[in-house]
Write a protein that holds these residues in place. Structure first.
Motif: not given
Length: 443
Positions: A216-225, A277-282, A305-312
């Motif tokens: 998605l190309g989103i860069r966001q370092n002001t939110r955490v789940r 997030v109203y879930r116990k996990d992803r 908030e955002n995960e990078d699956f290229t590096h996970q």
């Protein structure tokens, strides 16, 4: 019992803390170091792999070397930290454990100053790593973000918080065996339940140091789940029926902890918003907080908030000009610093607070547009200076206002049909316990 209607303070619930509390939390925030976090992640990566089934005896490579280093680091932070290996044996499971293996959680216990206060707050992450093949124990699996970021957070929290005193105890844990099936956390959760630990909160941190969303190309370092269960996993059928009858599907203790963390961030941490997030996990995934929920404890997961699956969960390699692998160069250490601060301030606020009120109840003996609540003082730990009654409309996600009182009963001009309520114990300095929602009582 005669009820006294007391309106001491009515204000927006975004202020859990008073001015002097803010100063204490600011000092803690300033002590958290992005550079220290980076150095810890880089050191963890230097062990090549921390796969659960990797070498346990070598000095420089494998899970054994990594956990011995973490043990020594914990010991270096403060002589007050009681550091230990929590060893246990896992038999072959036909899935991700092909042979009998000894696992070890690395734990650092910060004892409380009040010997009568048996509460404990946990800050946790998992030490093990993996690459593309979860069964490959020899290939490089640097695990910088998954979950070197969480380990660095836990260790930095231990370094900072061990310089302070709290009436209750704090426990910092690096779990083993998460990638192979949550083995370390399940072992400790079962141990805690069997031994009757009075766990206030489990703050589990897994993948908390990246701010970029692959694809998605989103860069966001002001939110955490922050993930939290709704209906408690440990609730029996009768309890589940009661929660649904009361409309309390969104009121579990874990959900209250998530709200508490959101308020800490909103009040004290610039440029960090907790996304509840109203879930116990992803979606269809899990983490080390899950066994604690299943054992009946209050536990949440903090995740970027955002995960990078290229590096996970990727082998380190370059394909078509794209660099794969969970390496430090793809992390955002200022973002990791903010997430560390979130854990540190939440744990400190809870540890400095009195224990939560007991037997919180709501009168349902007759129809009324007023709501009558009563509760009892906690039996151990610091005495509350006063209590805080929280109020929000039934459709609101966060507590909207509060009323402070020194009484243990109150009559509110708010209808239980339109509002939800909870009660906290509060210290003289303004540190508040987790909220407790009332259960119906006919008297």
């Amino acid at each position: 019992m005669k009820y006294r209607f007391t309106l001491l303070l009515i204000s927006c619930i975004s202020s859990y803390a008073l001015a002097q509390t803010t100063a204490d939390l600011q000092l803690l925030q300033q002590a958290v170091s992005a550079q220290q976090l980076r150095q810890t992640v880089e050191k963890l990566v230097s062990f090549g792999t921390r796969h659960t089934l990797s070498d346990t005896t070598g000095a420089r490579r494998g899970i054994g070397a990594a956990r011995r280093w973490a043990y020594q680091q914990f010991k270096s932070y403060s002589p007050r930290l009681q550091v230990s290996f929590d060893a246990f044996t896992v038999e072959p499971d036909g899935r991700r454990i092909p042979h009998k293996v000894e696992m070890k959680n690395v734990m650092a216990w910060l004892p409380g100053t009040d010997t009568g206060d048996r509460r404990v707050i946990l800050i946790t992450a998992h030490l093990d790593s993996r690459a593309s093949d979860v069964m490959d124990a020899t290939i490089d699996a640097p695990g910088a973000n998954d979950d070197g970021s969480g380990c660095a957070l836990v260790m930095e929290a231990a370094r900072v918080l061990s310089q302070y005193e709290f009436p209750c105890s704090l426990l910092f844990v690096l779990f083993s065996g998460e990638e192979q099936g949550l083995y370390g956390s399940r072992h400790l959760a079962q141990k805690a339940r069997q031994e009757g630990w009075e766990i206030v909160a489990v703050l589990n941190n897994d993948i908390v140091g990246n701010s970029y969303s692959s694809e998605l190309g989103i860069r966001q370092n002001t939110r955490v789940r922050v993930f939290s269960e709704g209906i408690p996993a440990a609730a029996d059928e009768q309890t589940v029926r009661l929660l649904r009858l009361l409309g309390y599907e969104n009121e579990s203790s874990s959900r209250q902890l998530a709200r508490y963390m959101a308020d800490i961030a909103r009040k004290h941490i610039p440029h960090l918003e907790v996304r509840m997030v109203y879930r116990k996990d992803r979606f269809l995934r899990g983490g080390d907080h899950t066994p604690f929920n299943e054992a009946g404890f209050t536990a949440i997961r903090v995740c970027e908030e955002n995960e990078d699956f290229t590096h996970q969960h990727q082998n380190v390699r370059t394909e078509k000009g794209i660099r794969y692998g969970d390496l430090p160069e793809f992390m955002d250490f200022d973002y990791l610093r903010k997430n560390t601060v979130l854990n540190v301030l939440t744990a400190a606020a809870l540890a400095w607070a009195p224990a939560a009120p007991q037997n919180v109840s709501m009168s349902v003996s007759g129809l009324s547009n007023h709501t009558e609540l009563r509760w009892q003082a906690p039996v151990a730990g610091p005495r509350p200076a006063y209590y805080r009654v929280l109020i929000r409309s039934t459709e609101a996600p966060q507590w909207e206002q509060h009323i402070d009182t020194k009484d243990t009963a109150i009559r509110l001009p708010y209808s239980k049909d339109h509002y939800l309520f909870a009660v906290q114990s509060v210290s003289e300095a303004g540190f508040a316990s987790l909220p407790v929602v009332p259960l119906p009582a006919r008297e």
